[in-house]
Design a protein around this motif. Structure first.
Motif, PDB file in Angstrom:
ATOM      1  N   LEU A 300     -13.738  -2.156   0.107  1.00 17.66           N
ATOM      2  CA  LEU A 300     -13.025  -3.424   0.234  1.00 17.66           C
ATOM      3  C   LEU A 300     -13.918  -4.456   0.895  1.00 17.66           C
ATOM      4  O   LEU A 300     -14.774  -4.130   1.717  1.00 17.66           O
ATOM      5  CB  LEU A 300     -11.740  -3.225   1.031  1.00 17.66           C
ATOM      6  CG  LEU A 300     -10.732  -2.252   0.416  1.00 17.66           C
ATOM      7  CD1 LEU A 300      -9.568  -1.996   1.371  1.00 17.66           C
ATOM      8  CD2 LEU A 300     -10.203  -2.792  -0.915  1.00 17.66           C
ATOM      9  N   THR A 301     -13.693  -5.732   0.559  1.00 14.37           N
ATOM     10  CA  THR A 301     -14.598  -6.778   1.028  1.00 14.37           C
ATOM     11  C   THR A 301     -13.937  -7.829   1.907  1.00 14.37           C
ATOM     12  O   THR A 301     -14.635  -8.552   2.614  1.00 14.37           O
ATOM     13  CB  THR A 301     -15.241  -7.489  -0.179  1.00 14.37           C
ATOM     14  OG1 THR A 301     -14.201  -8.029  -1.017  1.00 14.37           O
ATOM     15  CG2 THR A 301     -16.105  -6.529  -0.980  1.00 14.37           C
ATOM     16  N   ASP A 302     -12.611  -7.972   1.878  1.00 17.00           N
ATOM     17  CA  ASP A 302     -11.982  -9.016   2.688  1.00 17.00           C
ATOM     18  C   ASP A 302     -11.115  -8.385   3.764  1.00 17.00           C
ATOM     19  O   ASP A 302     -10.550  -7.291   3.595  1.00 17.00           O
ATOM     20  CB  ASP A 302     -11.154  -9.960   1.821  1.00 17.00           C
ATOM     21  CG  ASP A 302      -9.965  -9.276   1.181  1.00 17.00           C
ATOM     22  OD1 ASP A 302      -8.842  -9.400   1.711  1.00 17.00           O
ATOM     23  OD2 ASP A 302     -10.167  -8.570   0.164  1.00 17.00           O
ATOM     24  N   ILE A 303     -11.007  -9.074   4.891  1.00 18.29           N
ATOM     25  CA  ILE A 303     -10.339  -8.534   6.068  1.00 18.29           C
ATOM     26  C   ILE A 303      -8.869  -8.196   5.815  1.00 18.29           C
ATOM     27  O   ILE A 303      -8.404  -7.111   6.191  1.00 18.29           O
ATOM     28  CB  ILE A 303     -10.503  -9.505   7.259  1.00 18.29           C
ATOM     29  CG1 ILE A 303     -11.958  -9.513   7.709  1.00 18.29           C
ATOM     30  CG2 ILE A 303      -9.606  -9.100   8.430  1.00 18.29           C
ATOM     31  CD1 ILE A 303     -12.262 -10.513   8.792  1.00 18.29           C
ATOM     32  N   SER A 305      -7.313  -7.253   3.137  1.00 16.19           N
ATOM     33  CA  SER A 305      -7.197  -6.051   2.303  1.00 16.19           C
ATOM     34  C   SER A 305      -7.565  -4.794   3.084  1.00 16.19           C
ATOM     35  O   SER A 305      -6.934  -3.741   2.938  1.00 16.19           O
ATOM     36  CB  SER A 305      -8.090  -6.172   1.068  1.00 16.19           C
ATOM     37  OG  SER A 305      -7.658  -7.227   0.235  1.00 16.19           O
ATOM     38  N   ARG A 512     -19.655  -7.577   9.457  1.00 13.75           N
ATOM     39  CA  ARG A 512     -18.624  -8.354   8.765  1.00 13.75           C
ATOM     40  C   ARG A 512     -17.723  -9.145   9.698  1.00 13.75           C
ATOM     41  O   ARG A 512     -17.093 -10.101   9.291  1.00 13.75           O
ATOM     42  CB  ARG A 512     -17.730  -7.431   7.947  1.00 13.75           C
ATOM     43  CG  ARG A 512     -18.415  -6.804   6.765  1.00 13.75           C
ATOM     44  CD  ARG A 512     -17.373  -6.047   5.970  1.00 13.75           C
ATOM     45  NE  ARG A 512     -17.982  -5.195   4.976  1.00 13.75           N
ATOM     46  CZ  ARG A 512     -17.303  -4.301   4.270  1.00 13.75           C
ATOM     47  NH1 ARG A 512     -16.010  -4.148   4.486  1.00 13.75           N
ATOM     48  NH2 ARG A 512     -17.908  -3.564   3.385  1.00 13.75           N
ATOM     49  N   ILE A 518      -8.304 -17.371   9.585  1.00 17.45           N
ATOM     50  CA  ILE A 518      -7.741 -16.899   8.317  1.00 17.45           C
ATOM     51  C   ILE A 518      -6.437 -17.629   8.098  1.00 17.45           C
ATOM     52  O   ILE A 518      -5.531 -17.564   8.928  1.00 17.45           O
ATOM     53  CB  ILE A 518      -7.492 -15.387   8.345  1.00 17.45           C
ATOM     54  CG1 ILE A 518      -8.814 -14.647   8.573  1.00 17.45           C
ATOM     55  CG2 ILE A 518      -6.853 -14.911   7.047  1.00 17.45           C
ATOM     56  CD1 ILE A 518      -8.642 -13.153   8.678  1.00 17.45           C
ATOM     57  N   GLN A 522      -4.919 -17.433   2.589  1.00 19.22           N
ATOM     58  CA  GLN A 522      -5.907 -16.383   2.409  1.00 19.22           C
ATOM     59  C   GLN A 522      -5.313 -15.004   2.605  1.00 19.22           C
ATOM     60  O   GLN A 522      -5.750 -14.039   1.987  1.00 19.22           O
ATOM     61  CB  GLN A 522      -7.066 -16.591   3.387  1.00 19.22           C
ATOM     62  CG  GLN A 522      -7.948 -17.792   3.048  1.00 19.22           C
ATOM     63  CD  GLN A 522      -8.949 -18.066   4.141  1.00 19.22           C
ATOM     64  OE1 GLN A 522      -8.611 -18.120   5.313  1.00 19.22           O
ATOM     65  NE2 GLN A 522     -10.206 -18.236   3.749  1.00 19.22           N
ATOM     66  N   GLN A 525      -4.170 -13.506  -0.543  1.00 17.51           N
ATOM     67  CA  GLN A 525      -5.159 -13.264  -1.596  1.00 17.51           C
ATOM     68  C   GLN A 525      -5.791 -11.902  -1.402  1.00 17.51           C
ATOM     69  O   GLN A 525      -6.837 -11.752  -0.788  1.00 17.51           O
ATOM     70  CB  GLN A 525      -6.220 -14.369  -1.554  1.00 17.51           C
ATOM     71  CG  GLN A 525      -5.656 -15.745  -1.886  1.00 17.51           C
ATOM     72  CD  GLN A 525      -6.671 -16.844  -1.660  1.00 17.51           C
ATOM     73  OE1 GLN A 525      -7.797 -16.587  -1.243  1.00 17.51           O
ATOM     74  NE2 GLN A 525      -6.278 -18.077  -1.949  1.00 17.51           N
ATOM     75  N   ARG A 526      -5.151 -10.893  -1.913  1.00 17.06           N
ATOM     76  CA  ARG A 526      -5.689  -9.538  -1.798  1.00 17.06           C
ATOM     77  C   ARG A 526      -5.855  -8.957  -3.193  1.00 17.06           C
ATOM     78  O   ARG A 526      -5.071  -9.229  -4.073  1.00 17.06           O
ATOM     79  CB  ARG A 526      -4.757  -8.632  -0.977  1.00 17.06           C
ATOM     80  CG  ARG A 526      -4.717  -9.011   0.472  1.00 17.06           C
ATOM     81  CD  ARG A 526      -4.188  -7.849   1.282  1.00 17.06           C
ATOM     82  NE  ARG A 526      -2.776  -7.574   1.013  1.00 17.06           N
ATOM     83  CZ  ARG A 526      -1.776  -8.168   1.646  1.00 17.06           C
ATOM     84  NH1 ARG A 526      -2.011  -9.041   2.589  1.00 17.06           N
ATOM     85  NH2 ARG A 526      -0.537  -7.859   1.372  1.00 17.06           N
TER      86      ARG A 526
END
Length: 526
Positions: A300-303, A305, A512, A518, A522, A525-526
């Motif tokens: 996973l790349t975004d906090i 998620s 990261r 946030i 945002q 947006q997962r």
């Protein structure tokens, strides 16, 4: 006219008709091996304030009296059922959706195959907590109908008196364990909770002033080893070990936590489940694949998620109905960036933003120093913290300033709940609760918050693992980088071990973490 019989003779219970059972001066409940209620006497309905028609066919432990899902109650029941030797007696407090009462529990096997008696003798009525004053502080501050999503607001309110409440200086503990406060050099007991006899077989008068080595000789070696570890590496996190049952009065193993805190030692004791009666959440823990979770988190790349994946796992493991990831901004304002919610419980709060005043300053400071806050039952009756030499703490019901020389027990899992926070939880239909702190370079990055609508005990083993897991899951995702190791140094002890253990996150992922804001958009947006 009441009927009086010998509780130690199951034949006498089984020989009574339903009408005769209803005339017993104590509550009589018959259950099957899973705890499903087959009979519920009249006296039991009066004490519990629940009609028999509403409980027959339901599980006594999970549905009717969830506060009993603890080692000292359900653990004893399971052990007796599985060994074919259920025959036990102990004291317990009931407080969920009823007037608090101290009772004596007797559990015996019935002569009917696969059925068992739970006999409840009332001993004394406990006082209801006088929480009216704290409740008035939050009255009219929130929507009246908190079950309607349309009534929710992202606004929070500044309760100025919350910042004055001495939450760490507490003259009481929660009733699910026993607390001893020790002098660091002599190991002399400076203070103990009033329920010491249930755990040590000694009343407080026989505990205060004694050395803990004399009181617990069977764990002296482990205790000294833990003290040595603290002296060489004085971390503010508990050392854990177990104490086998040693007296007829204490028939369950004890889970021991030892904290070095404010130049004193806090020793907490809780009943631990026997291996043959392990609770369901500990069974889930044993079978959980941490390696698979780590693999998913690394992709996973975004906090938001990453947090969502982590709290879904936390809700599965702990059994709570809601788990939130609450992210703090540089100005300490908060945002719910992930939410795992059971159906039919609360409206969603994902994306709601809260000002810094939502967490009082002294609570914020404690969150930095303590990894976990736990309260299995909001409405419990407190157990007094007793002492001869120093004042145990402020009376939170009438005095918002700590007394001189009060004992700080802020890190203790057993520390009694703040009356104001208790009223806050009640306003939002939260009963059992817990939170885990996530740190970044000594700063509070955020909280993982657990809620349940009814009492929700969490075993000592599960709490110990969740502290480690919070560091593991967030650290693996790179959300708290180096700080996870400082917040939970024990979680790296399992590096490289087999399936079901924790592996150290890859250092490259730690970069990261950022304190960038946030937005609610945002979050979605997962």
């Amino acid at each position: 006219m009441d009927i009086d019989i010998d509780l130690h003779d199951p034949h006498q219970l089984d020989s009574l008709t339903a009408a005769e059972l209803d005339r017993l001066p104590y509550g009589a409940t018959r259950v099957d091996s899973d705890g499903v209620i087959l009979f519920y006497s009249r006296r039991e309905t009066e004490m519990s304030e629940r009609k028999s028609t509403a409980v027959l066919g339901r599980n006594f432990f999970t549905d009717v009296a969830p506060c009993t899902m603890v080692p000292e109650f359900y653990g004893r029941f399971r052990r007796g059922v599985l060994t074919g030797n259920l025959d036990t007696r102990f004291e317990f407090s009931f407080d969920c959706d009823m007037h608090p009462v101290q009772v004596r529990i007797s559990m015996r096997a019935s002569e009917r195959a696969g059925e068992f008696w739970i006999i409840i003798e009332p001993l004394r009525i406990l006082p209801r907590r006088a929480d009216r004053r704290p409740a008035e502080l939050i009255e009219n501050k929130f929507p009246k109908n908190t079950d309607a999503a349309t009534d929710l607001s992202s606004a929070s309110f500044d309760f100025s008196r919350r910042d004055q409440e001495p939450i760490a200086f507490c003259d009481a503990v929660q009733p699910f364990g026993c607390l001893l406060v020790l002098q660091t050099d002599t190991l002399e007991v400076l203070a103990c909770s009033a329920n010491s006899a249930q755990y040590l077989g000694r009343e407080p008068d026989a505990v205060l002033g004694r050395s803990i080595v004399d009181l617990l000789p069977s764990c002296a070696e482990q205790l000294i080893a833990s003290l040595g570890a603290i002296n060489t590496q004085p971390l503010r996190y508990a050392r854990f070990f177990r104490l086998p049952a040693t007296t007829p009065l204490v028939d369950l193993d004890l889970h021991i936590r030892l904290h070095l805190w404010r130049d004193r030692l806090l020793l907490e004791m809780e009943p631990d489940c026997p291996p043959q009666a392990e609770l369901a959440m500990d069974t889930r823990l044993l079978g959980f694949d941490f390696n698979a979770l780590q693999s998913r988190l690394q992709k996973l790349t975004d906090i938001p998620s990453i947090c969502q994946e982590a709290i879904d796992a936390l809700r599965y493991l702990s059994g709570f109905q809601r788990v939130l990831a609450y992210r703090l901004e540089p100005d300490d304002a908060g945002l719910v960036i992930a939410e795992s919610l059971a159906d039919g419980t609360w409206p969603r709060v994902l994306g709601l933003r809260y000002p810094a005043t939502d967490i009082p300053r002294q609570a914020h400071a404690l969150c930095i120093e303590t990894p976990l806050r736990y309260a299995p039952s909001r409405d419990h009756s407190d157990v007094a913290l007793l002492t001869r030499s120093v004042l145990p703490g402020a009376n939170l019901e009438s005095d918002l300033n700590p007394q001189p020389e009060a004992i700080d027990i802020g890190i203790a899992h057993l520390r009694a709940q703040s009356p104001i926070h208790r009223a806050y939880l009640e306003r939002f239909n939260v009963n059992g609760s817990m939170s885990l702190s996530i740190l970044n370079e000594g700063r509070l990055w955020g909280l993982l918050i657990f809620h349940h609508r009814v009492p929700h005990p969490v075993t000592p083993t599960m709490r110990q693992r969740l502290i480690e897991f919070a560091g593991f899951s967030v650290g693996t995702a790179g959300l708290a980088g180096r700080a996870v190791e400082s917040a939970c140094p024990r979680c790296w002890r399992y590096r490289g071990q087999s399936h079901g253990r924790l592996n150290r996150p890859q250092a490259a992922l730690s970069a990261r973490l950022s304190w960038q804001s946030i937005t609610p958009a945002q979050v979605g947006q997962r």
